[in-house]
Design a protein around this motif. Structure first.
Motif, short mmCIF file in Angstrom:
data_model
loop_
_atom_site.label_atom_id
_atom_site.label_comp_id
_atom_site.label_asym_id
_atom_site.label_seq_id
_atom_site.Cartn_x
_atom_site.Cartn_y
_atom_site.Cartn_z
N THR A 158 0.85 -1.19 0.00
CA THR A 158 0.00 0.00 0.00
C THR A 158 0.89 1.24 0.00
OG1 THR A 158 -0.10 0.19 2.41
CG2 THR A 158 -1.76 -1.22 1.36
N GLU A 159 0.30 2.36 -0.38
CA GLU A 159 1.07 3.60 -0.40
C GLU A 159 1.57 3.97 1.00
OE1 GLU A 159 -0.09 7.16 -2.84
OE2 GLU A 159 -0.26 8.08 -0.84
N SER A 160 0.72 3.83 2.01
CA SER A 160 1.14 4.20 3.37
C SER A 160 2.26 3.29 3.87
CB SER A 160 -0.04 4.16 4.34
OG SER A 160 -0.59 2.86 4.44
N GLY A 161 2.20 2.01 3.49
CA GLY A 161 3.28 1.10 3.87
C GLY A 161 4.60 1.49 3.22
N ILE A 162 4.53 1.90 1.96
CA ILE A 162 5.73 2.35 1.25
C ILE A 162 6.31 3.60 1.91
CG2 ILE A 162 6.52 3.44 -0.89
CD1 ILE A 162 4.73 1.46 -2.41
N LEU A 163 5.46 4.57 2.25
CA LEU A 163 5.95 5.81 2.86
C LEU A 163 6.51 5.57 4.26
CD1 LEU A 163 3.24 8.40 1.75
CD2 LEU A 163 5.50 7.98 0.75
N ALA A 164 5.88 4.66 5.00
CA ALA A 164 6.40 4.34 6.34
C ALA A 164 7.77 3.67 6.24
CB ALA A 164 5.41 3.43 7.07
N ALA A 165 7.90 2.74 5.31
CA ALA A 165 9.18 2.04 5.13
C ALA A 165 10.25 3.01 4.65
CB ALA A 165 9.00 0.90 4.13
N ALA A 166 9.87 3.98 3.82
CA ALA A 166 10.83 4.98 3.36
C ALA A 166 11.27 5.88 4.51
CB ALA A 166 10.21 5.83 2.24
N HIS A 167 10.37 6.15 5.44
CA HIS A 167 10.74 6.93 6.62
C HIS A 167 11.76 6.15 7.46
CE1 HIS A 167 10.17 9.95 9.79
NE2 HIS A 167 10.33 8.93 10.62
N LEU A 168 11.56 4.86 7.56
CA LEU A 168 12.49 4.02 8.33
C LEU A 168 13.84 3.90 7.65
CD1 LEU A 168 13.02 1.69 10.55
CD2 LEU A 168 12.41 0.14 8.68
N ALA A 169 13.84 3.54 6.37
CA ALA A 169 15.06 3.06 5.71
C ALA A 169 15.54 3.91 4.55
CB ALA A 169 14.83 1.63 5.22
N GLY A 170 14.74 4.92 4.18
CA GLY A 170 15.09 5.71 3.01
C GLY A 170 14.43 5.16 1.76
N ALA A 171 14.19 6.04 0.80
CA ALA A 171 13.50 5.64 -0.43
C ALA A 171 14.29 4.60 -1.21
CB ALA A 171 13.24 6.88 -1.29
N GLY A 172 15.62 4.70 -1.19
CA GLY A 172 16.45 3.75 -1.93
C GLY A 172 16.26 2.32 -1.46
N SER A 173 16.19 2.12 -0.15
CA SER A 173 16.00 0.76 0.40
C SER A 173 14.62 0.21 0.05
CB SER A 173 16.17 0.79 1.92
OG SER A 173 17.50 1.12 2.26
N VAL A 174 13.64 1.09 -0.01
CA VAL A 174 12.28 0.65 -0.38
C VAL A 174 12.25 0.22 -1.84
CG1 VAL A 174 9.88 1.39 -0.66
CG2 VAL A 174 11.17 2.08 1.36
N LYS A 175 12.93 0.97 -2.71
CA LYS A 175 13.01 0.58 -4.12
C LYS A 175 13.65 -0.81 -4.26
CE LYS A 175 13.19 4.98 -6.60
NZ LYS A 175 13.89 5.75 -7.64
N LYS A 176 14.71 -1.03 -3.51
CA LYS A 176 15.40 -2.33 -3.59
C LYS A 176 14.48 -3.46 -3.13
CE LYS A 176 20.05 -0.42 -2.94
NZ LYS A 176 21.20 -0.29 -1.99
N PHE A 177 13.73 -3.23 -2.07
CA PHE A 177 12.80 -4.25 -1.56
C PHE A 177 11.74 -4.57 -2.60
CE2 PHE A 177 8.75 -5.33 0.41
CZ PHE A 177 9.10 -6.40 1.22
N LEU A 178 11.13 -3.54 -3.16
CA LEU A 178 10.05 -3.75 -4.12
C LEU A 178 10.55 -4.39 -5.41
CD1 LEU A 178 8.15 -0.34 -3.65
CD2 LEU A 178 7.40 -2.60 -2.86
N ARG A 179 11.65 -3.89 -5.93
CA ARG A 179 12.14 -4.35 -7.23
C ARG A 179 12.83 -5.72 -7.16
NH1 ARG A 179 14.18 1.48 -9.84
NH2 ARG A 179 12.19 2.55 -9.43
N SER A 180 13.21 -6.12 -5.96
CA SER A 180 13.76 -7.48 -5.78
C SER A 180 12.68 -8.45 -5.30
CB SER A 180 14.90 -7.45 -4.75
OG SER A 180 14.39 -7.21 -3.44
N TYR A 181 11.45 -7.93 -5.21
CA TYR A 181 10.30 -8.71 -4.71
C TYR A 181 10.58 -9.32 -3.33
CZ TYR A 181 7.84 -7.88 -9.04
OH TYR A 181 7.20 -7.26 -10.09
#
Length: 219
Positions: A158-181
């Motif tokens: 969800t969008e809120s989950g993505i934004l929360a994870a980005a707050h924790l780890a930074g947008a770059g880490s969220v991209k890596k999580f999503l794009r590596s499934y």
């Protein structure tokens, strides 16, 4: 006979006095001159009116409970509680600051260069949270479009989950999580992971946050 005369005089006089007392109290007592100085006073209210009984939860009595549902305010406060238990003035063992536990480098990116002032200023901390969310939403806008609604590593994205994870780890880490499934799952110093934040903060309404490339926090 004498008693009857006294009665006829005193009783009407007493009645008139009481009527005057009722009609014109200000002529007898001046509130500005009344004082409780020296008196032993108790401000303890009886339990039955001071607080709701625990049994009320199981009875028909309605007890007010603030509930924010899945609103943006709920998202913000839930994330703050996870980060710092809502404490504006705390610094953790890794040096992260305030209610939302900002790192100094992240603060610089949203225009805050004085960590001490930031820590003492709740209003600025709230502005910083919004600015950082806007910035992260801009960076992750394509990933939000691509992955929201999908399930990755057992978590509905969800969008809120993505934004929360980005707050924790930074947008770059969220991209890596999503794009590596889910194969690249960053964890912070306390063991909180991108996946955990994705799941924990899923489903909140974050539509109020508009993507902004150079969002800054100012008061």
């Amino acid at each position: 006979m004498k008693n009857k005369i006294v009665s006829n005089v005193i009783v009407p006089f007493a009645v008139c006095f009481l009527i005057a007392l009722a009609l014109y109290p200000s002529t007898i007592l001046n509130p500005e001159e009344y004082s409780t100085d020296g008196l032993e006073l108790s401000f303890d209210a009886p339990k039955n009116i001071a607080m709701a009984d625990k049994k009320a939860k199981t009875s028909n009595q309605k007890v007010f409970t603030p509930y924010l549902g899945k609103s943006f305010e709920a998202f913000k406060e839930a994330l703050a509680f996870k980060e710092s238990q809502g404490d504006y003035f705390v610094v953790n063992t890794f040096g992260y600051l305030g209610k939302y536990q900002f790192g100094r480098e992240t603060l610089k990116m949203i225009g805050i260069y004085n960590p001490s002032h930031f820590l003492k200023t709740p209003e600025l901390q709230e502005k910083a949270f919004i600015a950082n969310a806007k910035r992260n939403k801009w960076i992750l806008r394509k990933d939000i479009e691509r992955f929201v609604g999908k399930t990755i590593a057992g978590v509905e994205i969800t969008e809120s989950g993505i934004l929360a994870a980005a707050h924790l780890a930074g947008a770059g880490s969220v991209k890596k999580f999503l794009r590596s499934y889910g194969k690249m799952n960053f964890a912070d110093g306390y063991g909180s992971t991108v996946r955990y934040y994705m799941k924990r903060f899923a489903g909140y309404d974050t539509s109020i946050i508009k993507p902004e490339k150079r969002a800054k926090a100012t008061i």
